[in-house]
Every structure is written in C-alpha cells, then in structure tokens.
Design a protein around this motif. Sequence first.
Motif, PDB file in Angstrom:
ATOM      1  N   ALA A   1      -9.196  -5.098  -4.500  1.00 53.07           N
ATOM      2  CA  ALA A   1      -7.979  -4.447  -4.027  1.00 53.07           C
ATOM      3  C   ALA A   1      -7.357  -3.577  -5.109  1.00 53.07           C
ATOM      4  O   ALA A   1      -6.759  -2.537  -4.813  1.00 53.07           O
ATOM      5  CB  ALA A   1      -6.976  -5.499  -3.555  1.00 53.07           C
ATOM      6  N   ASN A   2      -7.499  -3.975  -6.365  1.00 53.56           N
ATOM      7  CA  ASN A   2      -7.017  -3.132  -7.463  1.00 53.56           C
ATOM      8  C   ASN A   2      -7.679  -1.762  -7.430  1.00 53.56           C
ATOM      9  O   ASN A   2      -7.020  -0.729  -7.611  1.00 53.56           O
ATOM     10  CB  ASN A   2      -7.314  -3.808  -8.812  1.00 53.56           C
ATOM     11  N   ILE A   3      -8.979  -1.759  -7.198  1.00 54.47           N
ATOM     12  CA  ILE A   3      -9.723  -0.493  -7.146  1.00 54.47           C
ATOM     13  C   ILE A   3      -9.275   0.338  -5.949  1.00 54.47           C
ATOM     14  O   ILE A   3      -9.071   1.548  -6.054  1.00 54.47           O
ATOM     15  CB  ILE A   3     -11.239  -0.775  -7.082  1.00 54.47           C
ATOM     16  N   LEU A   4      -9.100  -0.318  -4.796  1.00 54.42           N
ATOM     17  CA  LEU A   4      -8.658   0.387  -3.595  1.00 54.42           C
ATOM     18  C   LEU A   4      -7.292   1.032  -3.820  1.00 54.42           C
ATOM     19  O   LEU A   4      -7.064   2.195  -3.450  1.00 54.42           O
ATOM     20  CB  LEU A   4      -8.593  -0.589  -2.423  1.00 54.42           C
TER      21      LEU A   4
ATOM     22  N   LEU B   1      -5.959   1.953  -6.628  1.00 50.11           N
ATOM     23  CA  LEU B   1      -6.118   3.085  -7.549  1.00 50.11           C
ATOM     24  C   LEU B   1      -6.617   4.327  -6.823  1.00 50.11           C
ATOM     25  O   LEU B   1      -6.119   5.436  -7.041  1.00 50.11           O
ATOM     26  CB  LEU B   1      -7.093   2.721  -8.666  1.00 50.11           C
ATOM     27  N   VAL B   2      -7.608   4.148  -5.967  1.00 49.90           N
ATOM     28  CA  VAL B   2      -8.177   5.285  -5.236  1.00 49.90           C
ATOM     29  C   VAL B   2      -7.118   5.927  -4.337  1.00 49.90           C
ATOM     30  O   VAL B   2      -6.966   7.158  -4.304  1.00 49.90           O
ATOM     31  CB  VAL B   2      -9.401   4.831  -4.404  1.00 49.90           C
ATOM     32  N   ILE B   3      -6.373   5.095  -3.610  1.00 49.00           N
ATOM     33  CA  ILE B   3      -5.331   5.630  -2.717  1.00 49.00           C
ATOM     34  C   ILE B   3      -4.251   6.341  -3.533  1.00 49.00           C
ATOM     35  O   ILE B   3      -3.789   7.423  -3.158  1.00 49.00           O
ATOM     36  CB  ILE B   3      -4.715   4.494  -1.875  1.00 49.00           C
ATOM     37  N   ALA B   4      -3.845   5.745  -4.650  1.00 49.26           N
ATOM     38  CA  ALA B   4      -2.805   6.360  -5.483  1.00 49.26           C
ATOM     39  C   ALA B   4      -3.261   7.705  -6.034  1.00 49.26           C
ATOM     40  O   ALA B   4      -2.487   8.668  -6.095  1.00 49.26           O
ATOM     41  CB  ALA B   4      -2.432   5.419  -6.617  1.00 49.26           C
ATOM     42  N   LEU B   5      -4.527   7.798  -6.442  1.00 50.00           N
ATOM     43  CA  LEU B   5      -5.044   9.070  -6.950  1.00 50.00           C
ATOM     44  C   LEU B   5      -5.069  10.125  -5.849  1.00 50.00           C
ATOM     45  O   LEU B   5      -4.771  11.298  -6.094  1.00 50.00           O
ATOM     46  CB  LEU B   5      -6.448   8.863  -7.523  1.00 50.00           C
TER      47      LEU B   5
ATOM     48  N   THR C   1       0.822  -1.217   0.000  1.00 49.58           N
ATOM     49  CA  THR C   1       0.000   0.000   0.000  1.00 49.58           C
ATOM     50  C   THR C   1       0.855   1.265   0.000  1.00 49.58           C
ATOM     51  O   THR C   1       0.747   2.081  -0.914  1.00 49.58           O
ATOM     52  CB  THR C   1      -0.934   0.005   1.230  1.00 49.58           C
ATOM     53  N   VAL C   2       1.709   1.420   1.001  1.00 48.47           N
ATOM     54  CA  VAL C   2       2.461   2.669   1.119  1.00 48.47           C
ATOM     55  C   VAL C   2       3.401   2.868  -0.072  1.00 48.47           C
ATOM     56  O   VAL C   2       3.247   3.799  -0.875  1.00 48.47           O
ATOM     57  CB  VAL C   2       3.250   2.701   2.452  1.00 48.47           C
ATOM     58  N   ILE C   3       4.387   1.979  -0.212  1.00 52.11           N
ATOM     59  CA  ILE C   3       5.359   2.111  -1.295  1.00 52.11           C
ATOM     60  C   ILE C   3       4.672   1.990  -2.650  1.00 52.11           C
ATOM     61  O   ILE C   3       4.910   2.785  -3.573  1.00 52.11           O
ATOM     62  CB  ILE C   3       6.460   1.045  -1.160  1.00 52.11           C
ATOM     63  N   ASN C   4       3.820   0.999  -2.782  1.00 53.60           N
ATOM     64  CA  ASN C   4       3.158   0.748  -4.062  1.00 53.60           C
ATOM     65  C   ASN C   4       2.355   1.954  -4.537  1.00 53.60           C
ATOM     66  O   ASN C   4       2.459   2.380  -5.694  1.00 53.60           O
ATOM     67  CB  ASN C   4       2.242  -0.467  -3.906  1.00 53.60           C
TER      68      ASN C   4
ATOM     69  N   SER D   1      -1.916  -8.550  -4.639  1.00 51.69           N
ATOM     70  CA  SER D   1      -1.514  -9.848  -4.097  1.00 51.69           C
ATOM     71  C   SER D   1      -1.296  -9.777  -2.587  1.00 51.69           C
ATOM     72  O   SER D   1      -1.598 -10.733  -1.861  1.00 51.69           O
ATOM     73  CB  SER D   1      -0.232 -10.335  -4.792  1.00 51.69           C
ATOM     74  N   TYR D   2      -0.790  -8.662  -2.092  1.00 51.09           N
ATOM     75  CA  TYR D   2      -0.614  -8.501  -0.647  1.00 51.09           C
ATOM     76  C   TYR D   2      -1.962  -8.456   0.064  1.00 51.09           C
ATOM     77  O   TYR D   2      -2.152  -9.085   1.112  1.00 51.09           O
ATOM     78  CB  TYR D   2       0.145  -7.214  -0.347  1.00 51.09           C
ATOM     79  N   TRP D   3      -2.890  -7.693  -0.499  1.00 53.91           N
ATOM     80  CA  TRP D   3      -4.184  -7.544   0.152  1.00 53.91           C
ATOM     81  C   TRP D   3      -4.957  -8.859   0.175  1.00 53.91           C
ATOM     82  O   TRP D   3      -5.598  -9.209   1.175  1.00 53.91           O
ATOM     83  CB  TRP D   3      -5.000  -6.459  -0.560  1.00 53.91           C
TER      84      TRP D   3
END
Length: 793
Positions: free
Chosen positions: A429-432, A434-438, A128-131, A397-399
């Motif tokens: 998790a892909n959607i999550l 994306l939202v965090i990255a945005l 999550t953080v680094i990714n 994959s982590y999530w």
Amino acid sequence: MIDLLIVLAFVVYAISAGLYSRRAASQNLQEYFLAGKTISGWRAGFSMAATQSAADTPLLVTGLIATAGIFALWRLWIYGFAFLLMAFVFAIGWRRSGVLTDAEFTETRYSGRGVLLLRGLKAIYYGTVINCVVLAMVMVATVRITEVFLPWHEWLPSGFYESVVSSIAGTGLRLGESVTGLAPEIATTNNAISILLILLFTAMYSTTGGLRAVVATDVVQFILAMIGTFIYAWVIIKEVGGLEGLATQVIHLYGAEEASRMLSFFPEATSALLLPFLTLIGLQWLFQMNADGTGYLAQRSMACRTDRDARVAGVVFAWMQIFLRSLLWLAIAVGLLVLYPFSPQEISGGDFATSREILFATGINELLPPGIRGLMMVGLLAALASTVDTHLNWGASYWSNDIYDRLISQHWFKREPKSHELVIVARLANILILVIALAIMANLGSIQAAWFISLLFGAGMGSVLILRWLWERINLYSELAAIAASLITAPLLLLFLGMEPETEWLRLSIMALVTTSAAIGITYVTPRTDDQVLVSFYERVQPFGFWSNTAQKAGDRSNAPLEAFQRRLKAAILTALSLFFLLVSVGKLILSIPGESAFWPWVLLLAGIALIPLWWRELRQEDLEIDRSLQPQDVQVTDHILLEEKGGLLAALQQLAHHMKLVYGMEVEVGVRGAHCMKEPGQRLLMFQNVEDLLLYMARYFKLAKVRVILGQQDGYHLIELIPKKSINLEASLDRVPDKAQPFAYNILEHIEERLYQIEGRLKVKPSRRHAKRIILTSAIELQENPPKMPLK
C-alpha cells in the motif's frame, strides 16, 4: 563537500533505523502501525511536531510576515488550542479505543447497517484522496527548496543528464515555475530527480520499519531541524546587529507605519480585517478534518505506552510546534526583511509572496557557512521526509486494516487474513500511495478546485468529529448528515463566493453553521445508537462530556463524565493561555519597537509562567476510575504496572482482582502455571485489556461470584485461562438478561478476537460457547511470520 557528508550521514541513519525495526514491524499490524504501543510521550510529541511542519512551512511564515504582518501567523498558532484539546480530552480516548485507524473507530462508536459502509468510505477518503493530495502538494511545494540546493544539471554528466531531460520532456511533465531563473525543462528535470530520490529514500525506511522507524527518524529529524534553525536565527540576528537592531532596522527601511503593520501581533481595533480575523481564528481550529486528532495525530496517541504518555505527547507537540519553532521562525523572517529589503513597487507584483518565501532558502545558501548549511539542509530534508513517511505509514494503515482486512477479507470473502499477509499488504500500500501521489503531483494544476472543495469538506466535518466523543446522542446518521451537507454546501460556496482569500471567513462561517445544524438536527429524528454499543464503548474508552445515561447504565455516577470533561477542558484552556501569553510576550520582547512600553509583554510573561504549575499537575496526574465510580473505595490499575517489567501482567491482574472484589463483589483468583512472563509491553497491555473486558462482562452480564485466572505458556504461546465457577452461555441474547438497565458488551467476543489477531493470538471457548467452562486467550511468545499451531488442549 562537508554539507553533502552531513546529508549522507542522515540518510544512512534513517535507512538503518528502518532495517533495525524491520523484524518487529513484520510481526503484526499493531507492531507495524502502532509500534506495539511502546512509544513514550515526549518521543510521540516530537514525532507529531516533525510531521506537522513540512519543508515549505517556514517559507510560508516568511511570506506571511512580509505580506500581511506577524498577526497573520495566528492562522497557524490558533491550532495550538486544538492540539491541547486533543492532548487533554481526545488522545486518551484514541489510545483506549483499541483501534488501529480512525476509520475503524466508527464500528466501535456507532451501530446500524451503514457502519461498515461509513468505515470503508472514510478509509478511502482519508487514506487515499486526502492523503495523496496532501503528499502531492507537499512535494510540489518542496521543489522550491530542492531547486536551490540540488543543481543536478551541474553535478550529473552532461550526456546522462540530457537523456533524462528528454525523457521527462516527453511526458509533458511541468513542476511549477523556476524560482532561480532556470529554463523550464531544466528546473522540471532537477525537481523531478530530487523528488524521486527523496521519496525512494523515505519509502526505504518507512516501508520496512513501520511506525517504529518513522518515530525514530522523526525524533532525530526534529532535533536536527531545531539545532539548524537556532543557528540560522543566531547568524541572521548577528548579521543585523543583534536583537536590538531587528525592529530598529525594519523601521529604518520601511518607515514607522509599515513596520508597525508588519511587526504587530494583532490587527488594529478599527481595521476592516478585525472581523474576518476573529472569525477565522475563532472557527478554523475547530472546523477542520483533524479537529479531534483524526489521522496521524491519533495514530501517535494510540501508539503511546500509557494514557499519561498520550496526554504528554499532545502537550509537548503544542509547545514545540507553536512556541519554540515559531519564535525561531519569527527572528529569521524579520531578519530577512532587513537583509533582503523590498520596495513598495514590488508589493504590487503578482509573485511578491513567492519571492519573499524563497528567501528562507536563499538565506541558508548565502549566509550560512559550510557544515552549518549542511545541517540546515538536513533539517529541511528531514521536514519533508517526516511528512512523507507519516503519510505513507498512516495511509497504508487504512488499506491494510480497513479495506483489505475488514472489507475485502472478512466481509466479502469471509476469511481471516494472516498477520504477515496484512503486513505485506501494508508495505504494498505504501507503493500504491506513492504512485497515486506522483500522478496527482504531475496534474496538480487541474485539481486546485477539488482541493479547495476538500478543505471545505473537512471544515464541515469538524463539529461532528468533536461531538461524537463528547455527546452520547451523536449517531451514525449525524456523521452521514455532516458528510452530505458538506458535499452539497462546499461546491455552492465556491460557486457563489469564489476562492478569493477575502471571502474565506464567510465561507467557513456558512459551512460551520450549515453542517453543524444538519448533524445535530438529524440526530434528534433518527434512531439512537444501541445501548450495548454505547456501554461497551463507554467501558472501554471512558469518554468525557455528556454521557450521563450511558454512565448510569455502566454503574457510574451520571455526572462523572461531565465533571471529568470540565476538569480537562480547564487544563487545556490554562495550558493554551500559558502558551499564548509566553509566545506573545517573548516575541514582543525579541522584536521590541523603540519607544514602545515593555510593561504588557512582561506582565504576559509573568502570567504565562504563573499558569504553568496549574496545568502541570493535571498533565502528570494519572486518570483514576474513582472519579466515575459509585464506589468511593474503587481502585485503579495503571498502565505503568504493565510496563515496568516482564512480570507486570501478573501484578496488574492481581490489582484488577482487588478492583473486581470491591466494586462487583466478584472473587477473582489469579494464579500461574509455570513460566508466564511476557517480553513485549504491547502484548501485556493488549492481553490485560482482554481479560479486563471478559471479567467485566462476566460480572455485569452473568453476576458471577468467582472466576479463576491462570497465566502460563505452552508450545510457543502465552496462555491466559479464565475458569468461571459455573458454566455460562456466551451466546445468550442480551434481551434475556433480567437487569436490562445495565447491558454490557456488544459483540465483545468478536472484538477480543480482533485484538488477539493483532498479536497472532486466538480466543477459544471449551467445550462450547453455549456451555463455556474455560475461556482461553493466547498470543505468540515470539511473534513471527509463521507461528506454531495453537495449543488448545
């Protein structure tokens, strides 16, 4: 119009690849995240190369050559040695480990009460953080390209576009400064539209098709990008009057002294930059958060068909990324110095580097004809898409595997989630992500300090990530000590030394010294990893390096792992020398400076070619168990047997039976009961690994003389039945084993159950684990979302 059609054709292909792979990816986590372990070496290598370079990487190269000279590119090239070390030493270990993520690896390698906590922390930090921060930075950097090629204010209806501008302005979003002179609100709107459409397109195929779709599109993306980049380089060289004119015109425009600085592959021996330069390239390849391939490189290695494919993938990746791509970028960047010259006054400007970087995109727009420009646009779009799709799949994959499956479902709620349930979680998790990255992208300016800290934190982790593979003494507390030392040291370094580039070499040196000392020091004052865990890990992974005690307990020669490591390290060094010799020699011949002798470039060229046969043999060689075993007649079961045909599992088990007879004196009778062929190569590999682990368990732990292994099918399931000559107690404590010098597996049944769960299989022991007379392994014949009820008659 033709440019747009080329881009649309690529979009259609990528989405089709996702839909085509959807059924296979929906079966289970191994299919979704590892493509069923069916990826060939060259395809995995191309996928790595496509992912490693984002759309802004060639812009970075262009700016570095103008501001610091060619020698600054060693900051990028030196990673080639890390890639080759991964190929020859670590990639095989990742593949053999049987894990889905590097976070899961902690439970395989370490013992202790904090192992699950470390797995969860690493999953959240990396996944999550680094990714998400990397995704956000890639997207922000990409807007410099999309702004040039995607002028939405000219294409969209004015009324609709104005409403979009108003909506975005209301959010207060600001996506950097315009590189083409557009008004801030126009530039932000254009870039926001571009980023959202690219993310939607990428998510459509990566979310549906999993790693299969990601690799399929990555291969095409890389090939298109290389074709477009080659044509771009050819056009630029033609514009400047041929290869002979490159260096000559640079000297004519900038003078001999400045041209020599920009075109030099190495800093001068008397330069004040020499020590920082040598320090950085000597340390940064090792002291990084991906030192052992942790992340998407490990994922590609784990997805390979065989050990040799995993090795080939890393070597192909290094040569494509460091040699082929770098030479094309060199020709383009130097040509742009000629076609778009700058004055000495411009160098002192604050935006000089940015202005030079954007010329890579400007040249595409102004120099390339229609069609070729579209191909290059696809290449740049592909570079972004390949980075985004990988980070989505890898992060998910982590999530799914570590957080939802292991932590939430198994540890907290004591339940086993269904295979299709885990795939659904992965897609969500892909959607999550994306939202965090945005969200991070919209506030990137406020987290720059945190990003620098995360980079230093990664540098602090590098040494322990390498040592955990090479040294058996590294334990859970070693990694925790490195994490703690990094968290404490990184902010202090930024506080006292700042974030200036001039002190980067000093920051990296201090971080490397502090964290490595902490990790090694704590190792000697904390409990060792349990022997059962180490031997189980050793048997499964066959690691290289300093594993003498564990090797002896596993029945191998104590110096065998070190000998194997020395051989593979030698291969990595020879390959790196060949790679760098050819890179420098070909680069210097392309950028030949008038009056400079061509003797040394030709010497390096011949030396690089002469080294190829020395490492090529190691690249193509199978990894043999005979290298380690105390028994000279030991045989090897290769993965190729399992991959050749549907009946490969039977042939592999027959060869394994011969191995067990020679080495352990156990008679293994392999038979079939009706239909027995498995269609999926990934299933065959996984089922073979489980049978192998069980037979070794029985041979070492129970000293059994005879075991029957029967393959068959029943009610929609593949079955493999192991019938020992006498009943055994699978719940017996290892402490009760007379031969304590050779403990074998730690929670081996749990590990096998976890493996089988990946392919909708189960483990059943009849009549009970205390009096086991039949051990049954199953996997679904046709993997599906609602498998039939498992037969265990």
